[in-house]
Design a protein around this motif. Structure first.
Motif, mmCIF file in Angstrom:
data_model
loop_
_atom_site.group_PDB
_atom_site.id
_atom_site.type_symbol
_atom_site.label_atom_id
_atom_site.label_comp_id
_atom_site.label_asym_id
_atom_site.label_seq_id
_atom_site.Cartn_x
_atom_site.Cartn_y
_atom_site.Cartn_z
ATOM 1 N N LEU A 51 6.927 -6.128 0.394
ATOM 2 C CA LEU A 51 5.195 -6.420 1.306
ATOM 3 C C LEU A 51 4.561 -5.709 1.111
ATOM 4 C CD1 LEU A 51 6.701 -8.415 4.027
ATOM 5 C CD2 LEU A 51 6.674 -10.066 2.037
ATOM 6 N N ALA A 52 4.459 -4.131 1.179
ATOM 7 C CA ALA A 52 3.572 -2.871 1.307
ATOM 8 C C ALA A 52 1.889 -3.762 0.038
ATOM 9 C CB ALA A 52 3.722 -2.194 1.279
ATOM 10 N N PRO A 53 1.190 -3.164 0.684
ATOM 11 C CA PRO A 53 -0.300 -3.589 -0.301
ATOM 12 C C PRO A 53 -0.312 -2.794 -0.954
ATOM 13 C CG PRO A 53 -0.624 -2.831 2.033
ATOM 14 C CD PRO A 53 1.258 -2.989 1.938
ATOM 15 N N ASP A 54 0.732 -1.724 -0.792
ATOM 16 C CA ASP A 54 0.203 -0.593 -2.392
ATOM 17 C C ASP A 54 1.642 0.550 -2.072
ATOM 18 O OD1 ASP A 54 -0.014 1.769 0.101
ATOM 19 O OD2 ASP A 54 -2.344 1.323 -0.603
ATOM 20 N N LEU A 55 1.641 1.418 -3.367
ATOM 21 C CA LEU A 55 2.825 2.153 -3.254
ATOM 22 C C LEU A 55 3.170 3.134 -2.517
ATOM 23 C CD1 LEU A 55 2.875 2.465 -7.357
ATOM 24 C CD2 LEU A 55 4.233 1.148 -6.442
ATOM 25 N N ARG A 56 1.718 3.769 -1.642
ATOM 26 C CA ARG A 56 1.788 5.106 -1.283
ATOM 27 C C ARG A 56 3.119 4.064 0.396
ATOM 28 N NH1 ARG A 56 -0.712 5.458 3.821
ATOM 29 N NH2 ARG A 56 -2.347 3.993 3.617
ATOM 30 N N ARG A 57 2.137 2.894 1.048
ATOM 31 C CA ARG A 57 3.069 2.504 2.386
ATOM 32 C C ARG A 57 4.226 1.825 2.065
ATOM 33 N NH1 ARG A 57 -2.111 1.242 1.954
ATOM 34 N NH2 ARG A 57 -3.732 0.941 4.435
ATOM 35 N N ARG A 58 4.794 1.374 0.438
ATOM 36 C CA ARG A 58 5.922 1.306 0.196
ATOM 37 C C ARG A 58 6.774 1.707 0.008
ATOM 38 N NH1 ARG A 58 7.203 -2.108 -5.499
ATOM 39 N NH2 ARG A 58 9.475 -2.703 -4.863
#
Length: 213
Positions: free
Chosen positions: A32-39
């Motif tokens: 559900l993360a909005p981008d790869l950094r957060r994922r």
């Protein structure tokens, strides 16, 4: 196994299953993360959870207890908590990580004082790293800054998380006499005072993330 040893195994089983569930939850929620950094950040958190589970499982094995047997009594209540608090979006994911995991850590930190070594250090070592709490709090503040209306929704979500967590904790306490005995052993844990401290810490945590208690 002595009564005190059984109580320690009960507690380690609870913590171990909590770590196993946290790994599953975070690994799934990372999508559900909005981008790869957060994922990647949430996936790293999941990796830490499964490493902690392994340490607890190894300790249980060393005590002559099968990890699966120690965890089994907690499957239903902990799974019920997570099933009833499925996040709908990234903001709810990080709020659950921030609020739900932190109140659990506060509770375990209090109980760890009643343990002998090496179990005291083990339980304290597997508590969540503060950098993950800092990450989650920053994500919440950013979401609120982007849309102030989000604060109300996340505040209600956090209250629901705490309510569900306390409900299932009461269920566990009622069903696991050995664990309850450990918590109150020798009068070293003042239960009313314990819950008062948990509430105070939760209130401060909410304020730090820009949410209303």
């Amino acid at each position: 196994m002595s009564a005190s040893g059984s109580a320690v195994a009960d507690l380690l089983g609870l913590v171990a299953f909590g770590e196993l569930l946290a790994f599953e939850r975070m690994a799934g929620d990372a999508r559900l993360a909005p981008d790869l950094r957060r994922r990647a950040a949430l996936s790293e958190m999941a990796g830490a959870e499964i490493a902690n589970y392994r340490r607890l499982a190894d300790r249980l094995t060393g005590l002559g207890v099968l990890p699966a047997e120690a965890m089994t009594p907690y499957v239903e209540p902990l799974q019920a908590y997570h099933d009833s608090t499925e996040p709908r979006d990234w903001a709810e994911v990080v709020t659950k990580a921030y609020v739900g995991d932190a109140i659990t850590d506060d509770f375990l930190r209090e109980i760890a004082d009643a343990l002998e070594e090496p179990d005291r250090t083990l339980v304290l070592d597997v508590l969540h790293d503060t950098r993950y709490a800092d990450f989650a709090a920053a994500e919440i503040r950013e979401a609120v800054a982007d849309d102030p209306r989000v604060a109300g929704r996340l505040s209600m979500w956090a209250r629901r998380l705490v309510g569900e967590a306390l409900s299932q904790a009461g269920r566990v306490a009622a069903e696991r006499a050995t664990l309850t005995a450990l918590i109150a052993r020798d009068g070293r844990v003042d239960v009313p005072g314990l819950f008062g401290r948990l509430t105070t810490a939760h209130t401060a945590r909410m304020a730090a993330a820009g949410l209303n208690n």
